[in-house]
Write a protein that holds these residues in place. Structure first.
Motif, PDB file in Angstrom:
ATOM      1  N   GLU A  76      36.131   1.216  15.442  1.00  0.00           N
ATOM      2  CA  GLU A  76      37.333   2.048  15.410  1.00  0.00           C
ATOM      3  C   GLU A  76      38.054   1.943  14.062  1.00  0.00           C
ATOM      4  O   GLU A  76      38.748   2.887  13.650  1.00  0.00           O
ATOM      5  CB  GLU A  76      38.270   1.636  16.540  1.00  0.00           C
ATOM      6  CG  GLU A  76      37.731   1.996  17.933  1.00  0.00           C
ATOM      7  CD  GLU A  76      38.478   1.301  19.047  1.00  0.00           C
ATOM      8  OE1 GLU A  76      39.475   0.610  18.757  1.00  0.00           O
ATOM      9  OE2 GLU A  76      38.063   1.430  20.218  1.00  0.00           O
ATOM     10  N   ALA A  77      37.875   0.810  13.375  1.00  0.00           N
ATOM     11  CA  ALA A  77      38.479   0.644  12.051  1.00  0.00           C
ATOM     12  C   ALA A  77      37.746   1.434  10.981  1.00  0.00           C
ATOM     13  O   ALA A  77      38.247   1.559   9.854  1.00  0.00           O
ATOM     14  CB  ALA A  77      38.505  -0.840  11.678  1.00  0.00           C
ATOM     15  N   GLY A  78      36.559   1.965  11.320  1.00  0.00           N
ATOM     16  CA  GLY A  78      35.847   2.816  10.376  1.00  0.00           C
ATOM     17  C   GLY A  78      34.535   2.260   9.874  1.00  0.00           C
ATOM     18  O   GLY A  78      33.868   2.892   9.045  1.00  0.00           O
ATOM     19  N   LEU A  79      34.101   1.094  10.362  1.00  0.00           N
ATOM     20  CA  LEU A  79      32.831   0.551   9.931  1.00  0.00           C
ATOM     21  C   LEU A  79      31.685   1.265  10.638  1.00  0.00           C
ATOM     22  O   LEU A  79      31.792   1.631  11.809  1.00  0.00           O
ATOM     23  CB  LEU A  79      32.749  -0.958  10.219  1.00  0.00           C
ATOM     24  CG  LEU A  79      33.299  -1.887   9.122  1.00  0.00           C
ATOM     25  CD1 LEU A  79      34.786  -1.657   8.910  1.00  0.00           C
ATOM     26  CD2 LEU A  79      33.006  -3.346   9.453  1.00  0.00           C
ATOM     27  N   SER A  80      30.588   1.455   9.919  1.00  0.00           N
ATOM     28  CA  SER A  80      29.410   2.088  10.502  1.00  0.00           C
ATOM     29  C   SER A  80      28.681   1.086  11.388  1.00  0.00           C
ATOM     30  O   SER A  80      28.902  -0.125  11.319  1.00  0.00           O
ATOM     31  CB  SER A  80      28.471   2.570   9.399  1.00  0.00           C
ATOM     32  OG  SER A  80      27.877   1.444   8.737  1.00  0.00           O
ATOM     33  N   LEU A  91      33.430  -5.845  18.357  1.00  0.00           N
ATOM     34  CA  LEU A  91      32.566  -4.882  17.657  1.00  0.00           C
ATOM     35  C   LEU A  91      33.106  -3.463  17.783  1.00  0.00           C
ATOM     36  O   LEU A  91      33.102  -2.687  16.808  1.00  0.00           O
ATOM     37  CB  LEU A  91      31.147  -4.943  18.219  1.00  0.00           C
ATOM     38  CG  LEU A  91      30.392  -6.274  18.089  1.00  0.00           C
ATOM     39  CD1 LEU A  91      28.977  -6.121  18.634  1.00  0.00           C
ATOM     40  CD2 LEU A  91      30.361  -6.761  16.658  1.00  0.00           C
ATOM     41  N   GLN A  92      33.560  -3.102  18.969  1.00  0.00           N
ATOM     42  CA  GLN A  92      34.106  -1.760  19.172  1.00  0.00           C
ATOM     43  C   GLN A  92      35.359  -1.542  18.333  1.00  0.00           C
ATOM     44  O   GLN A  92      35.573  -0.449  17.786  1.00  0.00           O
ATOM     45  CB  GLN A  92      34.410  -1.561  20.657  1.00  0.00           C
ATOM     46  CG  GLN A  92      33.166  -1.490  21.528  1.00  0.00           C
ATOM     47  CD  GLN A  92      33.477  -1.598  23.007  1.00  0.00           C
ATOM     48  OE1 GLN A  92      34.606  -1.383  23.428  1.00  0.00           O
ATOM     49  NE2 GLN A  92      32.479  -1.948  23.810  1.00  0.00           N
ATOM     50  N   THR A  93      36.174  -2.582  18.199  1.00  0.00           N
ATOM     51  CA  THR A  93      37.394  -2.472  17.391  1.00  0.00           C
ATOM     52  C   THR A  93      37.050  -2.352  15.918  1.00  0.00           C
ATOM     53  O   THR A  93      37.722  -1.628  15.168  1.00  0.00           O
ATOM     54  CB  THR A  93      38.311  -3.686  17.646  1.00  0.00           C
ATOM     55  OG1 THR A  93      38.491  -3.849  19.057  1.00  0.00           O
ATOM     56  CG2 THR A  93      39.667  -3.488  17.000  1.00  0.00           C
ATOM     57  N   MET A  94      36.005  -3.030  15.472  1.00  0.00           N
ATOM     58  CA  MET A  94      35.549  -2.877  14.088  1.00  0.00           C
ATOM     59  C   MET A  94      35.069  -1.450  13.854  1.00  0.00           C
ATOM     60  O   MET A  94      35.315  -0.873  12.782  1.00  0.00           O
ATOM     61  CB  MET A  94      34.431  -3.885  13.793  1.00  0.00           C
ATOM     62  CG  MET A  94      34.890  -5.339  13.804  1.00  0.00           C
ATOM     63  SD  MET A  94      33.523  -6.522  13.732  1.00  0.00           S
ATOM     64  CE  MET A  94      33.011  -6.364  12.016  1.00  0.00           C
ATOM     65  N   LEU A 116      38.261  -3.290   2.405  1.00  0.00           N
ATOM     66  CA  LEU A 116      37.388  -4.368   1.941  1.00  0.00           C
ATOM     67  C   LEU A 116      35.923  -3.991   2.111  1.00  0.00           C
ATOM     68  O   LEU A 116      35.092  -4.244   1.230  1.00  0.00           O
ATOM     69  CB  LEU A 116      37.701  -5.659   2.693  1.00  0.00           C
ATOM     70  CG  LEU A 116      39.002  -6.353   2.305  1.00  0.00           C
ATOM     71  CD1 LEU A 116      39.348  -7.444   3.308  1.00  0.00           C
ATOM     72  CD2 LEU A 116      38.906  -6.946   0.897  1.00  0.00           C
ATOM     73  N   GLN A 117      35.588  -3.367   3.243  1.00  0.00           N
ATOM     74  CA  GLN A 117      34.212  -2.947   3.469  1.00  0.00           C
ATOM     75  C   GLN A 117      33.790  -1.903   2.440  1.00  0.00           C
ATOM     76  O   GLN A 117      32.670  -1.963   1.910  1.00  0.00           O
ATOM     77  CB  GLN A 117      34.055  -2.388   4.882  1.00  0.00           C
ATOM     78  CG  GLN A 117      32.641  -1.955   5.234  1.00  0.00           C
ATOM     79  CD  GLN A 117      31.680  -3.126   5.323  1.00  0.00           C
ATOM     80  OE1 GLN A 117      31.754  -3.927   6.236  1.00  0.00           O
ATOM     81  NE2 GLN A 117      30.782  -3.234   4.357  1.00  0.00           N
ATOM     82  N   ASP A 118      34.669  -0.968   2.144  1.00  0.00           N
ATOM     83  CA  ASP A 118      34.353   0.071   1.157  1.00  0.00           C
ATOM     84  C   ASP A 118      34.129  -0.508  -0.234  1.00  0.00           C
ATOM     85  O   ASP A 118      33.471   0.118  -1.074  1.00  0.00           O
ATOM     86  CB  ASP A 118      35.473   1.112   1.109  1.00  0.00           C
ATOM     87  CG  ASP A 118      35.514   1.973   2.366  1.00  0.00           C
ATOM     88  OD1 ASP A 118      34.536   1.954   3.135  1.00  0.00           O
ATOM     89  OD2 ASP A 118      36.543   2.656   2.573  1.00  0.00           O
TER      90      ASP A 118
END
Length: 751
Positions: free
Chosen positions: A569-573, A564-567, A536-538
């Motif tokens: 780890e999901a690949g968000l900058s 925030l740390q888990t986000m 979704l972010q991409d």
């Protein structure tokens, strides 16, 4: 007539004894032509909840040369029947000089009351009765503004809200009644939540030479920022001010970001093991009403802890109606977070544990009921409406209920947030015109879903950690960071050690076994949710950070950093995370022109950080100053910890055998005495050596507080300590003396 006078005196005394916690609604009519006639004013009344000081009565006032007030108080002769309508009436004689009559109702104290079918009639000389028409006597016009009832009301009293609801549940008709509800418990007093402001008189603030992060672009510029009258008024390379009272902050080597937003919290939940009896029922050890009362009393403490964590705005996505009073009571946006919320979740499913008065979740059995549940919230001025879309039972009916809820909400310009955690229901929610999805979708999403979310600009709030926290709590493997032990309210944390003394091993073991079995599925689901978020972010979906704080194990305020740390780890900058936590979250309720970025004319909700969060997301934990609506706080001064909380923090760390967290609660020159005055230990380092070995020696160490007395800065605990599982308990009295938020002295009384 004597009875009427007696009732007059009783009701006047009763109403005024409630410290102005009473309200009236009336209509006025000319009755000169009916002088010397007998009259009867009647109406149907019931209560769905009633406290010891709550009541309702019909009201009549006759005006002429000699004014008289005539009351009928149904609490005297015939108490209100809970959940059952009864007919009450006032009888009297209109005086010879009577000109006007006022009729209506009075409510007092805590409760929910209903009125319907008012009638006013007079008896003619021939014995027949003449009906005097009463405007809106049946309340059959839906009330969307409590100040426009068609009746006159006491607008100075904000303790009560008015709305219209169906007289008969599940009935699709125009048969409405008037609901009058007290919106908070007048007996409860909030805890003290003190702060220290650097500009206590609202002085202007100049932050000089700081790195200002533009969250829209990710660019950083060195600027000075002037704050005045709650808002950012100037951003420039150099700002000169002549006002000597301006508070200046040197921002050299620091970073300025907007205050963060937690887009998904629940103030009706504490994060403790007792807070969701539908998920884990411990009500025989702690009644659920005690949990609710604790939350109402500790609301200012909880809200300050959000500020301390850099969260300047919270969005509560569902809870009891009393949450509206919490929002209104703590609406000072210079001392508390901005609070946006809705009331009870309009649901397709009702947990039995929440089949209670002022429930946080209310089941709608039909589209018509869903519409009325939306309308019932309108007098409270909700910021949006929330749906709990649990697709059990009749799936077609459930979807119709969701559609009706959303359509009615949109009529009143209210956005709708939907809990829909599987792909099918999430798509159905979007097709029904939902605005916000408040959780991750647990199934792998497809191109159709991505297109739906992006094209309709749906806000997606992933809440990645909340499910794992339940599993960790139920497997008794939940861990708290030193930051959580230091900054969170200590009493929810305390609950996770209680199983060691509740004598309920069977229930805990069953829960533990089930949760271990579910863990593998949780790992798989986490991977799916992370992949969904990245996809979704991409595709440039609108992502907002939310924790679902208040659920078991997800603590208010401090859980945000793990989210925030888990986000990440999901690949968000880092920039994408920062945007989700600020400007994108502000778009949830169309507040991006007020908050979410650092711009002139926006509310001065900003954080001064020691490090750059664009380089290291953990910089968001290194907050030097929190500025809320122009008020400046050192982070450690946002909330001055109460002496009781300091003592409970050290008890929590003791039970967790966390040496650093334990010692943090003691002053450097701590003194430990055997009562009354025999010094045993002096200094934190000496204490460290003793407890370093002690914690290693007793892995099953557990302290239970049997009784606690709080007297100013002195806390007296009766403690029962278990060192070895299956061994004997030791009981001790500990007297703690607190100075400057640290334990300065302890006196032990042992057998």
């Amino acid at each position: 007539m004597k009875k009427i006078v007696f009732l007059l005196l009783f009701c006047v005394s009763f109403a005024y004894s409630q410290d102005k916690n009473w309200d009236y609604f009336i209509n006025r009519y000319n009755i000169e032509i009916h002088a010397n006639k007998k009259f009867v004013f009647s109406g149907d009344v019931k209560a769905s909840t009633l406290s010891k000081d709550g009541g309702a009565c019909l009201y009549t006032q006759i005006s002429g040369t000699d004014k008289k007030r005539l009351f009928f108080d149904n609490m005297l002769d015939r108490p209100i029947t809970k959940d059952s309508w009864d007919l009450y009436s006032i009888e009297g004689i209109l005086d010879a000089d009577a000109k006007f009559i006022q009729v209506g109702g009075i409510v007092t104290g805590q409760g929910i009351f209903y009125f319907d079918n008012f009638q006013l009639k007079v008896q003619e000389k021939n014995g027949t009765w003449t009906i005097i028409p009463i405007e809106n006597s049946n309340f059959d016009q839906p009330i969307t503004d409590q100040n426009n009832l068609g009746w006159i009301r006491d607008k100075n009293n904000l303790n009560y809200v008015y709305s219209s609801v169906p007289r008969v549940s599940n009935k699709n008709s125009a048969d409405y009644s008037l609901l009058v509800k007290s919106i908070y418990d007048i007996d409860e007093k909030p805890v003290s939540a003190k702060s220290i402001k650097l500009n206590p008189k609202g002085e202007a603030v100049l932050i000089e030479n700081i790195n200002v992060i533009d969250v829209n672009t990710g660019k950083t510029k060195k600027r000075s920022v002037l704050i005045r009258d709650k808002k950012i008024v100037e951003i420039a390379r150099n700002i000169q001010v002549s006002d000597a009272t301006v508070v200046k902050i040197d921002g050299t080597g620091k970073w300025l970001i907007p205050g963060m937003i937690d887009s998904h919290i629940h103030l009706f939940q504490s994060g403790s093991l007792y807070t969701r009896p539908d998920a884990f029922d411990l009500r025989k050890y702690r009644p659920y009403e005690e949990e609710r009362k604790w939350l109402r009393q500790n609301a200012p403490d909880v809200l300050k802890r959000y500020l301390q964590s850099g969260i300047t705005t919270v969005i509560d996505v569902g809870g009891p109606l009393y949450n509206y009073e919490i929002r209104d009571r703590y609406s000072d946006n210079t001392s508390f977070p901005n609070i946006y919320l809705t009331g009870p979740l309009i649901s397709t499913y009702q947990p039995k544990a929440f089949d209670i008065e002022d429930s946080p979740i209310i089941k709608a059995n039909s589209p018509e009921e869903a519409i009325e549940l939306v309308r019932a919230q309108l007098p409270y001025k909700p910021d949006f409406i929330k749906i709990w879309y649990i697709n059990s039972g009749d799936a077609t009916l459930n979807h119709e209920i969701v559609k009706a809820t959303i359509a009615e909400s949109h009529k009143h310009n209210l956005k709708v947030a939907v809990h829909a955690t599987n792909l099918k229901t999430a798509k159905l929610a979007i097709k029904a015109e939902a605005d916000i999805l408040v959780h991750s979708v647990s199934d792998a999403i497809d191109e159709e879903f991505v297109e739906m979310v992006t094209s309709k600009k749906i806000i997606y709030i992933p809440t990645l950690i909340v499910s794992d926290k339940y599993t960790e709590a139920f497997t008794q493997e939940i861990a708290f960071s030193n930051e959580e032990l230091r900054l969170s309210n200590p009493f929810p944390i305390k609950s996770f050690s209680d199983h060691k003394h509740l004598n309920n091993d069977a229930q805990f073991e069953r829960s533990k076994t089930r949760s271990f079995a579910r863990r593998k599925r949780d790992f798989q689901q986490n991977d799916i949710e992370a992949a969904n978020l990245k996809l979704l972010q991409d595709n440039n979906a609108l992502i907002a950070t939310g924790t679902d704080a208040g659920n078991i194990g997800t603590l208010h305020g401090t859980s945000y950093q793990e989210e925030l740390q888990t986000m990440q780890e999901a690949g968000l900058s880092n920039l994408q995370i920062l945007q989700a936590s600020t400007i994108s979250a502000a778009k949830i309720l169309d507040k991006e022109s007020e908050i979410g970025s650092i711009e002139v004319s926006k509310l001065a909700d900003v954080l001064i950080l020691d490090e750059n969060p664009l380089e290291d997301i953990q910089a968001l934990q290194k907050i030097q100053y929190v500025i809320k609506g122009g008020s400046v706080f050192r982070t450690e001064d946002v909330l001055i910890e109460s002496p009781e909380n300091v003592v409970q923090r050290q008890v929590n760390a003791y039970n967790l055998r966390n040496l650093d967290a334990f010692l943090e609660n003691f002053s450097e020159d701590i003194e430990i005495y055997y009562f009354p005055n025999t010094l045993d230990i002096k200094g934190k380092e000496a204490y460290r050596k003793i407890f370093s070995n002690y914690f290693k020696k007793f892995p099953d160490l557990h302290c239970e507080i049997l009784n606690r007395t709080v007297l100013g800065n002195t806390i007296i605990d009766h403690e029962r300590v278990l060192r070895v599982k299956g061994g004997n308990y030791t009981e001790v009295i500990a007297i703690y003396k607190i100075e400057n938020e640290k334990i300065a002295k302890v006196y032990f009384i042992k057998d």
